[in-house]
Design a protein around this motif. Structure first.
Motif, PDB file in Angstrom:
ATOM      1  N   THR A   1       0.824  -1.212   0.000  1.00  0.00           N
ATOM      2  CA  THR A   1       0.000   0.000   0.000  1.00  0.00           C
ATOM      3  C   THR A   1       0.858   1.262   0.000  1.00  0.00           C
ATOM      4  O   THR A   1       0.728   2.113  -0.867  1.00  0.00           O
ATOM      5  CB  THR A   1      -0.943   0.008   1.225  1.00  0.00           C
ATOM      6  OG1 THR A   1      -1.742  -1.169   1.217  1.00  0.00           O
ATOM      7  CG2 THR A   1      -1.843   1.227   1.218  1.00  0.00           C
TER       8      THR A   1
ATOM      9  N   GLU B   1      -1.117   5.711   2.013  1.00  0.00           N
ATOM     10  CA  GLU B   1      -2.213   4.911   1.459  1.00  0.00           C
ATOM     11  C   GLU B   1      -2.081   4.725  -0.052  1.00  0.00           C
ATOM     12  O   GLU B   1      -3.045   4.393  -0.723  1.00  0.00           O
ATOM     13  CB  GLU B   1      -3.565   5.548   1.793  1.00  0.00           C
ATOM     14  CG  GLU B   1      -3.909   5.518   3.273  1.00  0.00           C
ATOM     15  CD  GLU B   1      -3.325   6.685   4.064  1.00  0.00           C
ATOM     16  OE1 GLU B   1      -2.953   6.481   5.221  1.00  0.00           O
ATOM     17  OE2 GLU B   1      -3.217   7.790   3.518  1.00  0.00           O
TER      18      GLU B   1
ATOM     19  N   GLN C   1      -5.806  11.667  -1.610  1.00  0.00           N
ATOM     20  CA  GLN C   1      -5.316  11.109  -0.346  1.00  0.00           C
ATOM     21  C   GLN C   1      -4.207  12.021   0.201  1.00  0.00           C
ATOM     22  O   GLN C   1      -3.869  13.021  -0.416  1.00  0.00           O
ATOM     23  CB  GLN C   1      -4.788   9.688  -0.549  1.00  0.00           C
ATOM     24  CG  GLN C   1      -5.832   8.714  -1.054  1.00  0.00           C
ATOM     25  CD  GLN C   1      -6.745   8.228   0.058  1.00  0.00           C
ATOM     26  OE1 GLN C   1      -7.395   9.018   0.735  1.00  0.00           O
ATOM     27  NE2 GLN C   1      -6.814   6.929   0.224  1.00  0.00           N
ATOM     28  N   LYS C   2      -3.616  11.645   1.306  1.00  0.00           N
ATOM     29  CA  LYS C   2      -2.592  12.467   1.957  1.00  0.00           C
ATOM     30  C   LYS C   2      -1.196  11.882   1.762  1.00  0.00           C
ATOM     31  O   LYS C   2      -1.027  10.684   1.591  1.00  0.00           O
ATOM     32  CB  LYS C   2      -2.880  12.606   3.451  1.00  0.00           C
ATOM     33  CG  LYS C   2      -4.218  13.245   3.768  1.00  0.00           C
ATOM     34  CD  LYS C   2      -4.300  14.670   3.297  1.00  0.00           C
ATOM     35  CE  LYS C   2      -5.649  15.278   3.684  1.00  0.00           C
ATOM     36  NZ  LYS C   2      -5.819  16.598   3.108  1.00  0.00           N
TER      37      LYS C   2
ATOM     38  N   ASN D   1       0.661  15.654   5.783  1.00  0.00           N
ATOM     39  CA  ASN D   1      -0.762  15.582   5.441  1.00  0.00           C
ATOM     40  C   ASN D   1      -1.140  16.514   4.292  1.00  0.00           C
ATOM     41  O   ASN D   1      -2.157  17.197   4.331  1.00  0.00           O
ATOM     42  CB  ASN D   1      -1.619  15.847   6.681  1.00  0.00           C
ATOM     43  CG  ASN D   1      -1.326  14.866   7.779  1.00  0.00           C
ATOM     44  OD1 ASN D   1      -1.275  13.656   7.544  1.00  0.00           O
ATOM     45  ND2 ASN D   1      -1.100  15.358   8.986  1.00  0.00           N
TER      46      ASN D   1
ATOM     47  N   THR E   1      -2.374  17.080   0.487  1.00  0.00           N
ATOM     48  CA  THR E   1      -3.244  16.370  -0.447  1.00  0.00           C
ATOM     49  C   THR E   1      -2.479  16.031  -1.728  1.00  0.00           C
ATOM     50  O   THR E   1      -1.821  16.888  -2.315  1.00  0.00           O
ATOM     51  CB  THR E   1      -4.483  17.206  -0.773  1.00  0.00           C
ATOM     52  OG1 THR E   1      -5.179  17.463   0.452  1.00  0.00           O
ATOM     53  CG2 THR E   1      -5.411  16.489  -1.744  1.00  0.00           C
TER      54      THR E   1
END
Length: 159
Positions: free
Chosen positions: A17, A112, A118-119, A155, A157
C-alpha cells in the motif's frame, strides 16, 4: 447526551500500500505538482526497512509560584534520525548511484498509495551516509541515512 464517536477507519497494512518516492526537485514542497511527483523515482520495490521520518515537539516546563503544579507548553519541533534500508544489486546498479552522500532532495511518503485526494508527507532531506550491511548470510543491503533539512510538509493532499 453522548459524544459523537470518531468515524470508523478502513484499516490497512503498509506492505503493498505505502509508497516512498525520491523527488530531486520540488518548487514548493508544501504543494508539489503531479508532474514533480512523476519526475521522481519510486523506491518502494527495493525497500527492506524504514526508520524515522517523524517529527515531535519538545515539552517546556512553565512553573510559577501560584501553584505546585508545573504546566507545560510546546517547545521546538525536531525530526527523528531517518533512514531507508534498501537492497544492493550484484551489478552495482542500485540506489548507490541515485542517492550518493550529500545529495539533496525530497523523500515523499504516500501512506495509502499514490491516489489523488489522499494524503502524503514530504521530507526535505540531504543524504548523510550509505553504510552497507556486512552480513554474510542475509541479502546484501545498504542504509541510506538522511538529515531532515526543513520542517516536513505533513498531510498534504496528493494532486
Amino acid at each position: 447526551m453522548v459524544a459523537t464517536p470518531i468515524a470508523a477507519t478502513s484499516r490497512y497494512i503498509p506492505p503493498g500500500t505505502t509508497h516512498y518516492y525520491w523527488v530531486p526537485t520540488i518548487s514548493n514542497y508544501l504543494s508539489p505538482t503531479r508532474s514533480e511527483l512523476n519526475a521522481g523515482t519510486d523506491l518502494t520495490g527495493e525497500i527492506a526497512a524504514v526508520s524515522g521520518f517523524a517529527t515531535s515537539s519538545d515539552q517546556q516546563d512553565t512553573p510559577d509560584l501560584g501553584t505546585r503544579f508545573v504546566s507545560k507548553i510546546p517547545g521546538r519541533i525536531t525530526a527523528d534520525d531517518s533512514s531507508i534500508t534498501m537492497y544492493l544489486s550484484s551489478t552495482s546498479s542500485d540506489v548507490r548511484t541515485l542517492l550518493p552522500r550529500d545529495t539533496s532532495g525530497y523523500v515523499v511518503i504516500l501512506p495509502e498509495g499514490d491516489i489523488s485526494g489522499q494524503k502524503m508527507d514530504i521530507f526535505p532531506v540531504k543524504v548523510t551516509g550509505q553504510p552497507k550491511a556486512r552480513d554474510v548470510e542475509n541479502p546484501a543491503q545498504i542504509t541510506i541515512q538522511f538529515s531532515i533539512t526543513k520542517i516536513p510538509a505533513e498531510n498534504v493532499t496528493i494532486p
